[in-house]
Design an enzyme around this catalytic site. Structure first.
Site: not given
Length: 814
Positions: A661, A704
């Site tokens: 990611s 996140k």
């Protein structure tokens, strides 16, 4: 597509509670947790309805999805329609006592038979000893005794007659008749005998020997008399015993005439008692002639502990079924070998462990026979011998009780019970990982468990499923005996379910998590003395969960605030960017920004992933770094070698790093370092890339974004801060209320992009640029600056290489 700055409504999929026609969940009907499990249910129905060998089930899915309770309900619906299976008993084997017989009965009849036999034993324990006290028996014994008593008297008279004229006397002693010398009508003592003259002694000895010989000759008939007397007494005892036995046993045999095994068992009881008459009918008062050895044996028998001689006639019912309940459903929670296939218990006696057929105990397979057995796969695999025993039972279609203790040196009497035919559906539950291991490592597994029921962790979210989910919430509240929820609270639970699912268009099937939330919300409702659970109580429960698990999160925020962890959320930096990572704890996950830095220098195209060099990089992260290297080379060094080297690192990261990611983040940081272009530190980035520069979705997007937002909020929101995410992750957004408010007020921003060019434009404020036909990028664009810089590196590398070659030539010429 163009860069999208997302609006608050795109960050959270609200549930419109106005569409609900109810006020509280108390008004809703019962809804079982089958919601979204159609695929798994069809597999369960297939497995339980195919009779062929091997069509057992493995229900796979995470703990908490309600798979066990759902399977139980499906089984309950099926079981009631099926016939109730047989009862099973173990009885004494008169031919081979160490191999007890298994005997089956129609449902509910085994216990009746056991009670009938127990009543028979109770009656016999009274009736048989009473025989010796009956007048008829005493008269019969008296006649036989008198008959042989007269014969003995005649025998003694005959001997006494023969003793006349001789100086000897016949004495009756405990061991029988004894000849003794006499003089003047008195028996001589040994001393008196020794004082006699030698000739008189000699005459007396001759008389004694002659008389002893007469006794011996006459005594040859005595054993036959005693044997005949014993025979007549035994015949008399057997006659009376048969009278006592025949009526009750015949009555029971008539009752069970259609059951051959039961009838034969009763017949064998009668036969055994008659054949072992001395064990049941005392011979002490039976007029039996007793020799000295018999008396000693009788004394020794009385010294032994009394044996339960009727115990072997009892019936050990190991399985009893209620004929009104259909097929049994057994959930084995502790699947040891003994609990699974049965066991033979033991009792200590005189320093040894002894057992008999009455100590045979049924296992779960016995109880589930003819029905269904539900077992947790993890638990059965953790128990010694249990898994192999289950496979043996399924392969042989019979339950054979094994006693591993016998192989471990126990001093005990062993039994080998007759196996019982097995007809059962076994349903194992476990997770996907365990299922994969069994398929791969156990060659027998797929033969025994042919049906896989895959329980979903997610279900679609739409108007229909939201209403069904509301019914499920209501059912959970009723089952757990907590307060009902108003419709606003239901809407909040549905939104929370989407957050757990990590998808705004999905709902979680992890029913246990929803149940925990409802219980905790009920606590807050009780604390506030509310009659119903409201939206505020649901939110309190969610906040309380975050607070309980948030200690590490808080510590990391403090470290960033104090500068222990270096983090910039304002300004611009070259070769430095804020990436986003997720920390997964046991029951909680949270996101945090992490500083990623890159350094470039003249080189031969090497990329140093520092995490990989020290074995802190997982394979997926390494793959991501190789992809960004390929992307960079393909874009900017297609026709010439890449003449730089780069190093990439997650700063202040002391644990393992995995996942791809951050590959887009690392790519942007690399472009910044190559072209010497500063990157905004107010923007954090997440997203995976492919070799064509397309942005791919990642996991943990909500955590996140919230992690970076928390850091920015602690430092003060400036209005320029935000996060770049893949457009494909927009559907996953279910962000907390604070972020929605900040986005509405333009104090925080979330950008959705499709390619790395979109991302670099946001981070630098400079257009990325598209290549022309000649492969060149427009001047003033980021990609042009990168291309130019790479060409400069190439030229420097060529120049440097030429200088090295020239120096080499000069040395050779010199």
């Amino acid at each position: 597509m163009a860069i999208s700055k997302l609006k608050a409504k795109e960050l959270y999929n609200k549930c419109d509670y106005d569409k609900f026609k109810f006020h509280t969940t108390a008004e809703l009907g019962e809804k079982l947790s089958a919601l979204g499990q159609d695929r798994a249910l069809s597999a369960v129905e297939l497995g339980i309805n195919i009779k062929s060998k091997g069509y057992n089930l493995f229900c796979l899915g995470p703990e908490g999805t309600g798979k066990t309770s759902l399977v139980k309900r499906v089984l309950e619906e099926e079981a009631i329609l099926r016939p109730t299976p047989l009862d099973w008993t173990y009885v004494y084997n008169f031919d081979e006592p160490h191999k007890p017989h298994a005997m089956s009965f129609s449902a509910g009849e085994a216990l009746v038979f056991a009670k009938d036999v127990a009543k028979l034993i109770e009656d016999l324990e009274i009736a048989i000893p009473a025989i010796v006290d009956s007048d008829e028996y005493k008269a019969g014994i008296s006649i036989v005794s008198e008959k042989y008593k007269q014969k003995k008297e005649q025998y003694i008279k005959l001997l006494q007659k023969k003793a006349k004229g001789k100086r000897v006397a016949l004495l009756h002693m405990p061991m029988g008749l004894v000849v003794a010398p006499i003089k003047d009508g008195e028996v001589l003592t040994p001393e008196a005998f020794d004082e006699l003259p030698e000739n008189e002694k000699k005459e007396l000895i001759e008389d004694l020997n002659a008389m002893q010989k007469e006794i011996e000759n006459s005594a040859q008939d005595i054993p036959s008399w005693e044997e005949k007397q014993r025979g007549e007494v035994n015949a008399l005892r057997e006659k009376f015993l048969k009278i006592v036995l025949e009526k009750p046993i015949d009555n029971l045999r008539k009752k069970y005439k259609s059951h051959k095994q039961a009838s034969d068992f009763l017949k064998n009881i009668q036969k055994h008692i008659i054949e072992n008459i001395d064990d049941y009918l005392s011979s002490d008062a039976a007029g039996m002639p007793q020799m000295e050895d018999d008396a000693l044996a009788s004394l020794l028998m009385r010294a032994k502990p009394e044996e339960d001689k009727y115990g072997k006639f009892r019936v050990n019912v190991i399985v009893k079924n209620d004929k009104t309940k259909g097929a049994p459903i057994i959930h084995l929670d502790h699947p040891t070998q003994g609990n699974l296939i049965g066991k033979i218990e033991r009792m200590q006696q005189h320093g040894s462990l002894l057992t008999d057929f009455t100590l045979i105990k049924a296992g779960a397979l016995h109880k589930a026979n003819g029905g269904f057995l539900l077992v947790d796969a993890h638990k059965i695999l953790s128990q010694p011998f249990a898994w192999d025993s289950l496979k043996r039972a399924l392969a042989s279609k019979q339950i054979k009780i094994e006693a591993p203790g016998d192989d471990m040196g126990y001093n005990s009497i062993s039994l080998d019970p007759e196996p019982i035919p097995l007809d059962v559906k076994v349903i194992l539950t476990g997770d996907e990982e365990l299922y994969g291991v069994l398929v791969e490592r156990d060659p027998d597994f797929s033969d025994f468990f042919k049906v896989e029921a895959d329980f979903a962790t997610l279900m679609d979210r739409n108007e229909k499923t939201e209403l069904e989910y509301a019914k499920l919430i209501g059912s959970l509240s009723k089952r757990k005996q907590i307060r009902s929820l108003n419709k606003q609270a239901v809407a909040k639970v549905i939104e929370y379910s989407s957050r757990l699912a990590g998808d705004s268009l999905k709902l979680t099937a992890h029913i246990a998590s929803i149940g925990d939330l409802l219980r905790e919300a009920d606590y807050w409702a009780r604390k506030s003395k509310a009659n119903q659970i409201g939206k505020n109580h649901i939110q309190q429960a969610i906040d309380a969960q975050k607070y309980r698990f948030g200690r590490i999160n808080k510590i990391m925020l403090e470290q960033i605030e104090r500068g222990t962890i270096l983090m910039d959320v304002t300004g611009e930096r070259i070769g430095q960017i804020n990436g986003l990572v997720v920390y997964n704890l046991s029951r909680f996950a949270f996101g945090k920004p992490t500083r990623i830095t890159t350094q470039v220098r003249l080189g031969n195209g090497e990329f140093f992933d520092i995490e990989r060099e020290i074995d802190l990089s997982g394979p997926i992260h390494t793959k991501g770094v190789l992809i960004l290297q390929s992307l960079l080379t393909n874009r900017f060094a297609k026709n010439a070698p890449l003449s730089l080297s780069a190093s990439i690192v997650f700063e202040q990261s002391y644990g393992g790093v995995d996942g791809d990611s951050a590959s887009s983040t690392e790519y942007y940081c690399l472009l910044s370092a190559i072209a010497n272009i500063p990157i905004k530190q107010s923007i954090a980035v997440t997203g995976s890339i492919n070799q064509f520069g397309e942005i791919q979705p990642i996991g943990g997007v909500n955590e996140k974004i919230e992690g970076f937002f928390d850091v920015c909020r602690h430092n003060g929101l400036t209005g320029s801060q935000g996060v770049i995410i893949p457009r494909t992750n927009v559907v996953n957004l279910m962000l907390k209320e604070e972020i929605l408010e900040a986005v509405n007020e333009k104090r925080f921003h979330i950008y959705a992009i499709d390619s790395v060019d979109d991302g670099i434009e946001i981070l630098t404020g400079i257009k990325a640029g598209k290549p022309g036909k000649d492969g060149k990028y427009p001047k003033g664009t980021v990609n042009s600056m990168v291309q130019t810089s790479i060409e400069e590196y190439y030229n420097q590398y060529v120049k440097f290489a030429r200088e090295i070659i020239c120096r080499g030539d000069q040395k050779k010429g010199g």
